[in-house]
Design a protein around this motif. Structure first.
Motif, mmCIF file in Angstrom:
data_model
loop_
_atom_site.group_PDB
_atom_site.id
_atom_site.type_symbol
_atom_site.label_atom_id
_atom_site.label_comp_id
_atom_site.label_asym_id
_atom_site.label_seq_id
_atom_site.Cartn_x
_atom_site.Cartn_y
_atom_site.Cartn_z
ATOM 1 N N ASN A 51 -4.842 14.691 1.606
ATOM 2 C CA ASN A 51 -3.632 15.503 1.384
ATOM 3 C C ASN A 51 -2.342 14.561 0.989
ATOM 4 O O ASN A 51 -2.254 13.685 1.655
ATOM 5 C CB ASN A 51 -3.428 16.232 2.952
ATOM 6 N N ARG A 52 -1.713 14.974 0.116
ATOM 7 C CA ARG A 52 -0.605 13.927 -0.369
ATOM 8 C C ARG A 52 0.285 13.669 0.529
ATOM 9 O O ARG A 52 0.773 12.717 0.654
ATOM 10 C CB ARG A 52 -0.333 14.858 -1.800
ATOM 11 N N ALA A 53 0.931 14.646 1.129
ATOM 12 C CA ALA A 53 1.888 14.770 2.105
ATOM 13 C C ALA A 53 1.674 13.769 3.379
ATOM 14 O O ALA A 53 2.294 12.921 3.617
ATOM 15 C CB ALA A 53 2.505 16.099 2.487
ATOM 16 N N THR A 54 0.524 13.825 3.598
ATOM 17 C CA THR A 54 -0.117 13.195 4.871
ATOM 18 C C THR A 54 -0.245 11.792 4.381
ATOM 19 O O THR A 54 0.119 10.906 5.145
ATOM 20 C CB THR A 54 -1.485 13.769 5.214
ATOM 21 N N ILE A 55 -0.950 11.379 3.375
ATOM 22 C CA ILE A 55 -1.100 10.152 2.892
ATOM 23 C C ILE A 55 0.359 9.204 2.488
ATOM 24 O O ILE A 55 0.447 8.208 3.208
ATOM 25 C CB ILE A 55 -1.866 9.810 1.613
ATOM 26 N N VAL A 56 1.087 10.081 2.241
ATOM 27 C CA VAL A 56 2.582 9.202 1.874
ATOM 28 C C VAL A 56 3.373 9.034 3.372
ATOM 29 O O VAL A 56 3.686 7.996 3.497
ATOM 30 C CB VAL A 56 3.250 10.629 1.092
ATOM 31 N N ARG A 57 3.070 9.828 4.242
ATOM 32 C CA ARG A 57 3.652 9.809 5.454
ATOM 33 C C ARG A 57 3.174 8.495 6.166
ATOM 34 O O ARG A 57 3.672 7.634 6.878
ATOM 35 C CB ARG A 57 3.593 10.971 6.459
ATOM 36 N N MET A 58 1.760 8.454 6.061
ATOM 37 C CA MET A 58 0.759 7.435 6.880
ATOM 38 C C MET A 58 1.249 6.016 6.209
ATOM 39 O O MET A 58 1.372 5.173 6.971
ATOM 40 C CB MET A 58 -0.559 7.570 6.281
ATOM 41 N N VAL A 59 1.431 6.025 4.673
ATOM 42 C CA VAL A 59 2.080 4.691 4.018
ATOM 43 C C VAL A 59 3.604 4.358 4.580
ATOM 44 O O VAL A 59 3.390 3.020 5.008
ATOM 45 C CB VAL A 59 1.718 5.140 2.697
ATOM 46 N N ARG A 60 4.251 5.245 4.801
ATOM 47 C CA ARG A 60 5.589 5.194 5.173
ATOM 48 C C ARG A 60 5.624 4.401 6.776
ATOM 49 O O ARG A 60 6.301 3.515 7.071
ATOM 50 C CB ARG A 60 6.313 6.068 5.171
ATOM 51 N N GLU A 61 4.475 4.958 7.395
ATOM 52 C CA GLU A 61 4.396 4.536 8.623
ATOM 53 C C GLU A 61 3.983 2.986 8.793
ATOM 54 O O GLU A 61 4.369 2.150 9.576
ATOM 55 C CB GLU A 61 3.474 5.198 9.755
ATOM 56 N N ILE A 62 2.983 2.755 8.075
ATOM 57 C CA ILE A 62 2.502 1.404 7.546
ATOM 58 C C ILE A 62 3.601 0.248 7.126
ATOM 59 O O ILE A 62 3.865 -0.827 7.698
ATOM 60 C CB ILE A 62 1.552 1.227 6.702
ATOM 61 N N GLN A 63 4.598 0.806 6.138
ATOM 62 C CA GLN A 63 5.620 0.354 5.329
ATOM 63 C C GLN A 63 6.684 -0.301 6.613
ATOM 64 O O GLN A 63 7.170 -1.405 6.583
ATOM 65 C CB GLN A 63 6.258 0.911 4.563
ATOM 66 N N GLU A 64 6.947 0.675 7.639
ATOM 67 C CA GLU A 64 7.777 0.366 8.736
ATOM 68 C C GLU A 64 7.313 -1.207 9.330
ATOM 69 O O GLU A 64 8.341 -1.880 10.028
ATOM 70 C CB GLU A 64 7.814 1.376 9.858
ATOM 71 N N VAL A 65 5.927 -1.058 9.684
ATOM 72 C CA VAL A 65 5.484 -2.469 10.366
ATOM 73 C C VAL A 65 5.558 -3.618 9.480
ATOM 74 O O VAL A 65 5.698 -4.605 10.259
ATOM 75 C CB VAL A 65 4.298 -2.173 11.022
ATOM 76 N N THR A 66 5.171 -3.236 8.237
ATOM 77 C CA THR A 66 5.193 -4.699 7.546
ATOM 78 C C THR A 66 6.561 -5.099 7.272
ATOM 79 O O THR A 66 6.945 -6.170 7.412
ATOM 80 C CB THR A 66 4.537 -4.391 6.120
ATOM 81 N N ALA A 67 7.737 -4.244 7.250
ATOM 82 C CA ALA A 67 9.025 -4.578 7.366
ATOM 83 C C ALA A 67 9.649 -5.479 8.682
ATOM 84 O O ALA A 67 10.447 -6.113 8.500
ATOM 85 C CB ALA A 67 10.067 -3.385 7.312
ATOM 86 N N LEU A 68 8.699 -5.443 9.722
ATOM 87 C CA LEU A 68 9.112 -6.058 10.772
ATOM 88 C C LEU A 68 8.466 -7.458 10.701
ATOM 89 O O LEU A 68 8.604 -8.338 11.639
ATOM 90 C CB LEU A 68 8.197 -5.444 12.165
ATOM 91 N N GLY A 69 7.659 -7.811 9.537
ATOM 92 C CA GLY A 69 7.026 -8.906 9.264
ATOM 93 C C GLY A 69 5.757 -9.104 9.757
ATOM 94 O O GLY A 69 4.957 -10.044 10.066
ATOM 95 N N CYS A 70 5.086 -7.897 10.154
ATOM 96 C CA CYS A 70 3.701 -7.806 10.591
ATOM 97 C C CYS A 70 2.823 -7.849 9.201
ATOM 98 O O CYS A 70 3.067 -7.292 8.461
ATOM 99 C CB CYS A 70 3.572 -6.653 11.393
ATOM 100 N N GLU A 71 1.764 -8.732 9.739
ATOM 101 C CA GLU A 71 0.537 -8.555 8.473
ATOM 102 C C GLU A 71 -0.355 -7.638 8.602
ATOM 103 O O GLU A 71 -0.822 -7.668 9.872
ATOM 104 C CB GLU A 71 0.056 -9.993 8.430
#
Ligand code: UDP
Length: 236
Positions: free
Chosen positions: A25-45
């Protein structure tokens, strides 16, 4: 500051399905990716192991009557499709992701090579592990435990539909309560299903803690990475 410098995130295929019956589901995968982006922005690998149950599951569904190993290889190929979709969505959202496959499929994705994966993580790239362990009769939960141990992740994050491990099935028992944390041994004694037995044993042997949390709860992944009370921690 993130509590964990390097995480292994296990996403089931169903996490990409949204409310659809199957597929991505397009909207779901985008939302998931944005959640992951938030943690990479914290400096998490972040390394991800993606499942394939939204497309094909070796044991049930379309595989009834099929040779188990053949069905499992189809399941592994399904994880490759999800990995490609995930990496492409990440690219669209401005992130750099590399897909590494446990089975040779080099025209499409590069093979899994441990030092390469470590290098990507050190460079701040996301790594998506596809094709599970590369072997039939295993699950992507086991692949997550294996890769998590290999890359020296501080924790394996198991994203599910339920926001943790409960004393009983919360859908059947309204009295059920969530464990904030539980040891591997207690989970065995209480017969709690955290992961499948192989994956659970590997995490326990390697002293790789597991956090079970709901990927459908907005912001939950970030709270987990920040060490806040979210989901259930399974510790040594
Ligand atoms: N699979 C496998 N070996 C592995 C990982 C996965 O054979 O190391 C196959 C198996 O058939 C499984 C399917 O791929 O049913 C999809 O993986 P899984 O069920 O773990 O996906 P999820 O439930 O997380 O979406």
């Amino acid at each position: 500051m993130p509590t964990y410098k390097r995480i292994l995130l296990k996403l089931s295929g169903e996490a990409l399905m949204g409310d659809d019956a199957y597929g991505i589901n397009r909207a779901t995968i985008v939302r998931m990716v944005r959640e992951i982006q938030e943690v990479t922005a914290l400096g998490c690998e972040v390394a991800v192991v993606i499942g394939g149950g939204n497309i094909f599951r070796g044991v049930a569904g379309g595989s009834v009557g099929m040779d188990r190993a053949t069905a499992d290889y189809m399941g592994m190929l399904a994880t490759v499709m999800n990995a490609l979709a995930l990496a492409d969505t990440m690219r669209q959202e401005g992130m750099t992701a590399r897909v590494m496959s446990a089975i040779g499929i080099e025209q499409i994705v590069e093979p899994y090579v441990r030092p390469k994966a470590l290098q990507y993580l050190e460079e701040g790239k996301l790594v998506i592990f596809a094709a599970g362990t590369g072997n039939p009769f295993f699950t992507t939960d086991t692949a997550a435990a294996l890769r998590g141990a290999e890359i020296g992740a501080q924790i394996m994050l198991k994203a599910t539909k339920v926001d943790g491990v409960y004393t009983a099935d919360p859908k059947k028992d309204p009295e059920a309560t969530r464990y904030a944390s539980i040891s591997f041994d207690e989970a065995i004694v209480k017969n709690l299903q955290v992961l499948d037995a192989t994956a659970f044993a590997l995490c326990r042997d390697q002293k790789l803690p597991i956090k079970v949390f709901s990927i459908f709860k907005p912001g939950a992944l970030k709270r987990v990475v920040l060490g806040e009370d979210e989901g259930t921690l399974v510790h040594v």
